[in-house]
Enzyme design. Structure first.
Site, PDB file in Angstrom:
ATOM      1  N   HIS A  40      42.592  -3.595 -36.979  1.00 35.25           N
ATOM      2  CA  HIS A  40      41.144  -3.814 -36.997  1.00 35.25           C
ATOM      3  C   HIS A  40      40.866  -5.296 -36.732  1.00 35.25           C
ATOM      4  O   HIS A  40      41.648  -6.157 -37.145  1.00 35.25           O
ATOM      5  CB  HIS A  40      40.599  -3.405 -38.370  1.00 35.25           C
ATOM      6  CG  HIS A  40      39.127  -3.286 -38.446  1.00 35.25           C
ATOM      7  ND1 HIS A  40      38.303  -4.380 -38.623  1.00 35.25           N
ATOM      8  CD2 HIS A  40      38.308  -2.200 -38.377  1.00 35.25           C
ATOM      9  CE1 HIS A  40      37.055  -3.975 -38.663  1.00 35.25           C
ATOM     10  NE2 HIS A  40      37.020  -2.662 -38.517  1.00 35.25           N
ATOM     11  N   TYR A  84      28.725  -2.695 -41.430  1.00 35.48           N
ATOM     12  CA  TYR A  84      28.700  -3.927 -42.225  1.00 35.48           C
ATOM     13  C   TYR A  84      27.921  -3.670 -43.516  1.00 35.48           C
ATOM     14  O   TYR A  84      26.888  -3.009 -43.498  1.00 35.48           O
ATOM     15  CB  TYR A  84      28.018  -5.046 -41.447  1.00 35.48           C
ATOM     16  CG  TYR A  84      28.697  -5.411 -40.144  1.00 35.48           C
ATOM     17  CD1 TYR A  84      29.936  -6.045 -40.120  1.00 35.48           C
ATOM     18  CD2 TYR A  84      28.081  -5.148 -38.923  1.00 35.48           C
ATOM     19  CE1 TYR A  84      30.546  -6.399 -38.935  1.00 35.48           C
ATOM     20  CE2 TYR A  84      28.678  -5.513 -37.721  1.00 35.48           C
ATOM     21  CZ  TYR A  84      29.910  -6.126 -37.731  1.00 35.48           C
ATOM     22  OH  TYR A  84      30.505  -6.476 -36.545  1.00 35.48           O
ATOM     23  N   PHE A 120      30.293  -2.329 -34.894  1.00 37.75           N
ATOM     24  CA  PHE A 120      30.594  -3.741 -34.635  1.00 37.75           C
ATOM     25  C   PHE A 120      29.395  -4.551 -34.144  1.00 37.75           C
ATOM     26  O   PHE A 120      29.435  -5.776 -34.140  1.00 37.75           O
ATOM     27  CB  PHE A 120      31.769  -3.901 -33.648  1.00 37.75           C
ATOM     28  CG  PHE A 120      33.040  -3.292 -34.156  1.00 37.75           C
ATOM     29  CD1 PHE A 120      33.781  -3.920 -35.143  1.00 37.75           C
ATOM     30  CD2 PHE A 120      33.491  -2.069 -33.679  1.00 37.75           C
ATOM     31  CE1 PHE A 120      34.948  -3.360 -35.633  1.00 37.75           C
ATOM     32  CE2 PHE A 120      34.657  -1.491 -34.163  1.00 37.75           C
ATOM     33  CZ  PHE A 120      35.387  -2.138 -35.145  1.00 37.75           C
ATOM     34  N   ASP A 146      33.561   1.384 -41.107  1.00 33.72           N
ATOM     35  CA  ASP A 146      32.234   1.728 -41.604  1.00 33.72           C
ATOM     36  C   ASP A 146      31.305   0.558 -41.312  1.00 33.72           C
ATOM     37  O   ASP A 146      31.759  -0.510 -40.893  1.00 33.72           O
ATOM     38  CB  ASP A 146      32.237   2.116 -43.089  1.00 33.72           C
ATOM     39  CG  ASP A 146      32.784   1.044 -44.013  1.00 33.72           C
ATOM     40  OD1 ASP A 146      33.254  -0.005 -43.517  1.00 33.72           O
ATOM     41  OD2 ASP A 146      32.748   1.251 -45.232  1.00 33.72           O
TER      42      ASP A 146
END
Length: 222
Positions: free
Chosen positions: A183, A65, A76, A63
């Protein structure tokens, strides 16, 4: 009154989600008392930037930041000049350097999107300071429909973290390149993201099909 301007979605606007599910999400967002990221105009940035026909690579994250000023609607990606900790993105840069020997310092990943990399999260919004809090808001319906829309042609899928891998469990690993790893978050990066070589493997796969590789490093002239 809608929260979102959907006029720049192009072919993505044909997905049933935008008529059937998005109004329910909008109602939930209007009732959310916490600040929500990214800002409404940026929530569908990934779709505005990369059309279905142009998508060659899908990077699926978790999801956005949940820090103010950090999420820009591309998974990202961080706006230029943010100035804070890069966390996941900093680890992605380290893997690019190790994997390709190329530097990457530009935090805005829109140049990847313009090369056909769909930078998608499994949830498109998040409240401030509350990771995964919107994971069950209905965004999974959109992700399912996006993956179904893209299933008609082979593509590379970079699936970083459990939520991404679960969302893309039906992506055919025989017809597509499917790279699954931990991740890149500092909490999990050492569990298999470092050393997974997703960038060189993707480029090798693209070139084997007569397609141009992605420039994962800094854009020329930066």
């Amino acid at each position: 009154m809608t929260l979102f301007d959907l006029s720049r979605l192009g072919a993505w606007s044909d997905l049933p989600f935008f008529n059937e599910t998005l109004p329910l999400i909008e109602t939930a967002l209007e009732a959310e008392h916490r600040p929500v990221f990214p800002p409404a105009p940026a929530v569908f940035h990934a779709f505005e930037r990369t059309q279905p026909r142009d998508t060659r690579v899908v990077i699926l994250g978790q999801d956005p930041y949940h820090t103010p000023g950090k999420a820009d609607g591309l998974a990202f990606s961080i706006p230029t000049g943010f100035g804070g900790r890069l966390d996941s993105l900093g680890n992605i840069f380290k893997e690019i350097e190790t994997d390709l020997g190329q530097p990457r310092s530009r935090t805005d990943l829109s140049d990847w999107a313009d090369q056909g990399v769909l930078l998608l999260n499994t949830a498109l919004t998040v409240p401030q300071g509350a990771a995964k809090a919107h994971a069950k808001l209905g965004w999974s319906v959109l992700v399912d429909q996006v993956l179904a829309e893209l299933a008609g042609a082979p593509r590379a899928y970079l699936l970083w973290g459990g939520p991404a891998q679960k969302a893309a469990k039906n992506v055919d690993a025989g017809a597509n390149l499917k790279i699954e790893s931990a991740h890149p978050s500092p909490l999990s990066v050492h569990r298999g993201f470092f050393g997974s070589r997703p960038f060189s493997r993707t480029n090798e796969w693209l070139q084997a099909r007569g397609l141009a590789p992605i420039n994962w490093g800094d854009p020329e002239g930066l």
